[in-house]
Design a protein around this motif. Sequence first.
Motif, PDB file in Angstrom:
ATOM      1  N   MET A 153      -4.522   0.897  -0.291  1.00  0.00           N
ATOM      2  CA  MET A 153      -4.551   0.043   0.880  1.00  0.00           C
ATOM      3  C   MET A 153      -5.848  -1.180   0.481  1.00  0.00           C
ATOM      4  SD  MET A 153      -4.116  -1.483   3.613  1.00  0.00           S
ATOM      5  CE  MET A 153      -2.813  -0.396   4.408  1.00  0.00           C
ATOM      6  N   GLN A 154      -6.826  -0.497  -0.138  1.00  0.00           N
ATOM      7  CA  GLN A 154      -7.827  -1.479  -0.650  1.00  0.00           C
ATOM      8  C   GLN A 154      -7.499  -2.205  -1.660  1.00  0.00           C
ATOM      9  OE1 GLN A 154     -11.213   0.323  -2.283  1.00  0.00           O
ATOM     10  NE2 GLN A 154     -12.245  -1.376  -2.741  1.00  0.00           N
ATOM     11  N   GLU A 196       1.057   4.194  -2.732  1.00  0.00           N
ATOM     12  CA  GLU A 196       1.000   5.497  -2.497  1.00  0.00           C
ATOM     13  C   GLU A 196       2.255   6.454  -3.103  1.00  0.00           C
ATOM     14  OE1 GLU A 196       0.061   7.393   1.548  1.00  0.00           O
ATOM     15  OE2 GLU A 196      -0.370   5.176   2.035  1.00  0.00           O
ATOM     16  N   ALA A 245       0.936  -1.260  -0.043  1.00  0.00           N
ATOM     17  CA  ALA A 245       0.083   0.013   0.064  1.00  0.00           C
ATOM     18  C   ALA A 245       0.880   1.187  -0.076  1.00  0.00           C
ATOM     19  CB  ALA A 245      -0.717  -0.017   1.206  1.00  0.00           C
ATOM     20  N   PRO A 271      -4.036   7.130  -0.249  1.00  0.00           N
ATOM     21  CA  PRO A 271      -3.940   6.010   0.792  1.00  0.00           C
ATOM     22  C   PRO A 271      -5.047   4.921   0.807  1.00  0.00           C
ATOM     23  CG  PRO A 271      -3.357   8.010   1.675  1.00  0.00           C
ATOM     24  CD  PRO A 271      -3.940   8.442   0.208  1.00  0.00           C
ATOM     25  N   ASP A 272      -6.231   5.204   0.940  1.00  0.00           N
ATOM     26  CA  ASP A 272      -7.376   4.471   0.932  1.00  0.00           C
ATOM     27  C   ASP A 272      -7.566   3.301  -0.036  1.00  0.00           C
ATOM     28  OD1 ASP A 272      -8.027   5.522   3.347  1.00  0.00           O
ATOM     29  OD2 ASP A 272      -9.762   6.570   2.584  1.00  0.00           O
ATOM     30  N   LEU A 273      -7.122   4.094  -1.377  1.00  0.00           N
ATOM     31  CA  LEU A 273      -7.303   3.188  -2.599  1.00  0.00           C
ATOM     32  C   LEU A 273      -6.166   2.182  -2.558  1.00  0.00           C
ATOM     33  CD1 LEU A 273      -8.295   2.528  -5.491  1.00  0.00           C
ATOM     34  CD2 LEU A 273      -6.906   4.386  -6.399  1.00  0.00           C
TER      35      LEU A 273
END
Length: 271
Positions: A201-202, A191, A187, A197-199
């Motif tokens: 990590m997903q 970045e 992740a 960040p959310d994308l």
Amino acid sequence: MSIENVATGGLVLLGCGKMGSAMLQGWLEEGLAPGSVWVIDPFPSDWLKSTGVQINVDLPACPAIVLIAVKPQMMGDALPAITAMGNGATLFVSVAAGTPISAYEAALGTHSPIIRAMPNTPAAVGRGITAIIGNAHATADHMDTAEGLLRAVGQVVRLETEAQMDAVTGVSGSGPAYVFHMIECLAAAGEAQGLAPDLAMQLAKATVAGAGALAEAADETPAQLRVNVTSPNGTTQAGLAVLMDAGGGLPPLMAQTVAAATNRSKELAND
Ligand SMILES: NC(=O)c1ccc[n+]([C@@H]2O[C@H](COP(=O)([O-])OP(=O)(O)OC[C@H]3O[C@@H](n4cnc5c(N)ncnc54)[C@H](OP(=O)(O)O)[C@@H]3O)[C@@H](O)[C@H]2O)c1
């Protein structure tokens, strides 16, 4: 001894934290009657109280099985509750990391059937893997019973020697943390390449979970699955050239990682 006999003779669970709760939930879902389970735990959770099992009451004199799921450092305080059941027909199964069979034989008597098990955290979602090894008094029947109970939280494998437990700890016991870290790194790297960040990590979580599921479901080896998605001069090949570098890539790093965990397991067993 079958699971039905476990239900008749009674099952005592010593310590009902994360691992104990995951196993108990699995057994109850599989139909084990709450009335045949006794739990000893100083601070029973609300979930535990809601299950209908018998909590912190007098224990049966000779239950079919005692499952020990307290932290190794709590062992000295916890074992006195069950020592009177030793040297008889009761089977003892421990999931405590690092506590050797000899420690249970010293506390419970050398004639007790004792099985040491090493589960891992995906047990919490029924996807764990547990390695088991028994002492000289653990019969094939006892091993089958323990395997049947532990299958409630995932796969079960059998070892040939207790010494293998250290390597198992280094691979599957500590392994989920390695994979969690791989997700973090994947992740963070996403970045760094411009993803939110959310994308990132997903993408990382789903990639690791999906690849793991595919590796388990596929007939091909993981090595073949890797080859299948690596086109010559493509993107995956460019990435793998870094990751698979024999000098500074994942192979030496993973070897060192597992060796360090295995060695620490050996040290803890000798403390
Ligand atoms: N979690 C895992 O994925 C994992 C993996 C491999 C092996 N294990 C092993 O499984 C065992 C349990 O780990 P865990 O993660 O489930 O730990 P945990 O959540 O701390 O559970 C331990 C439980 O034992 C209770 N306890 C403390 N003293 C006791 C006593 N004298 N008598 C009865 N119960 C007592 C604790 O109560 P309090 O909270 O009130 O102190 C707690 O509920 C450990 O030995 C660990 O090495 C766990």
